[in-house]
Scaffold this motif. Structure first.
Motif, short mmCIF file in Angstrom:
data_model
loop_
_atom_site.label_atom_id
_atom_site.label_comp_id
_atom_site.label_asym_id
_atom_site.label_seq_id
_atom_site.Cartn_x
_atom_site.Cartn_y
_atom_site.Cartn_z
N TYR A 4 -10.37 15.53 -11.33
CA TYR A 4 -10.44 15.73 -9.89
C TYR A 4 -10.49 17.22 -9.60
CZ TYR A 4 -8.94 10.88 -9.26
OH TYR A 4 -8.85 9.52 -9.27
N THR A 5 -11.19 17.55 -8.52
CA THR A 5 -11.07 18.92 -8.03
C THR A 5 -9.72 19.02 -7.33
OG1 THR A 5 -12.03 18.48 -5.85
CG2 THR A 5 -13.57 19.09 -7.63
N TYR A 6 -9.27 20.24 -7.13
CA TYR A 6 -8.00 20.46 -6.44
C TYR A 6 -8.03 19.79 -5.07
CZ TYR A 6 -4.32 22.85 -3.89
OH TYR A 6 -3.24 23.12 -3.11
N GLU A 8 -9.91 17.25 -3.98
CA GLU A 8 -9.89 15.80 -4.10
C GLU A 8 -8.47 15.30 -4.39
OE1 GLU A 8 -14.25 14.75 -6.00
OE2 GLU A 8 -12.65 15.45 -7.32
N SER A 29 -8.87 20.22 -11.64
CA SER A 29 -9.59 21.46 -11.92
C SER A 29 -9.69 22.30 -10.65
CB SER A 29 -10.99 21.12 -12.43
OG SER A 29 -11.71 22.28 -12.70
N ARG A 30 -9.38 23.58 -10.78
CA ARG A 30 -9.49 24.50 -9.64
C ARG A 30 -10.81 25.26 -9.71
NH1 ARG A 30 -4.00 27.67 -8.71
NH2 ARG A 30 -5.08 28.07 -6.76
N ARG A 31 -11.19 25.83 -8.59
CA ARG A 31 -12.44 26.59 -8.51
C ARG A 31 -12.51 27.74 -9.51
NH1 ARG A 31 -13.49 27.79 -2.27
NH2 ARG A 31 -13.23 25.62 -1.74
N GLN A 35 -7.30 24.51 -15.26
CA GLN A 35 -7.18 23.06 -15.29
C GLN A 35 -5.73 22.68 -15.56
OE1 GLN A 35 -9.97 21.06 -17.77
NE2 GLN A 35 -11.68 21.64 -16.46
#
Length: 76
Positions: A4-6, A8, A29-31, A35
């Motif tokens: 998931y993105t942060y 989400e 996972s962050r931009r 992770q």
């Protein structure tokens, strides 16, 4: 394992936590590329959690055993 993105993960935290519980882990996972692995904590059981045994004793029999033990304890 689901990633998931942060954003989400933040917007769907309850379902992300449930998925981690069910599947064992999810990755966030962050931009900036960092992770994080989200895993459920494994609960250790209490040392006092012991399985019971069936003795087929009545309440009166148990009380008699306790009284007998108390009488014997005072005698030396």
């Amino acid at each position: 394992m689901k990633v998931y993105t942060y954003s989400e993960a933040r917007q769907n935290l309850a379902s992300v936590l449930e998925e981690a519980r069910r599947d064992g882990a999810v990755r966030i996972s962050r931009r900036d590329g960092q992770q994080f692995l989200l895993t459920p904590e494994v609960r250790a059981g209490s040392p006092l959690d012991v399985p019971g045994i069936e003795l087929n004793l009545t309440v009166d029999e148990i009380v008699d055993f306790v009284r007998e033990g108390r009488r014997g304890f005072g005698e030396a």
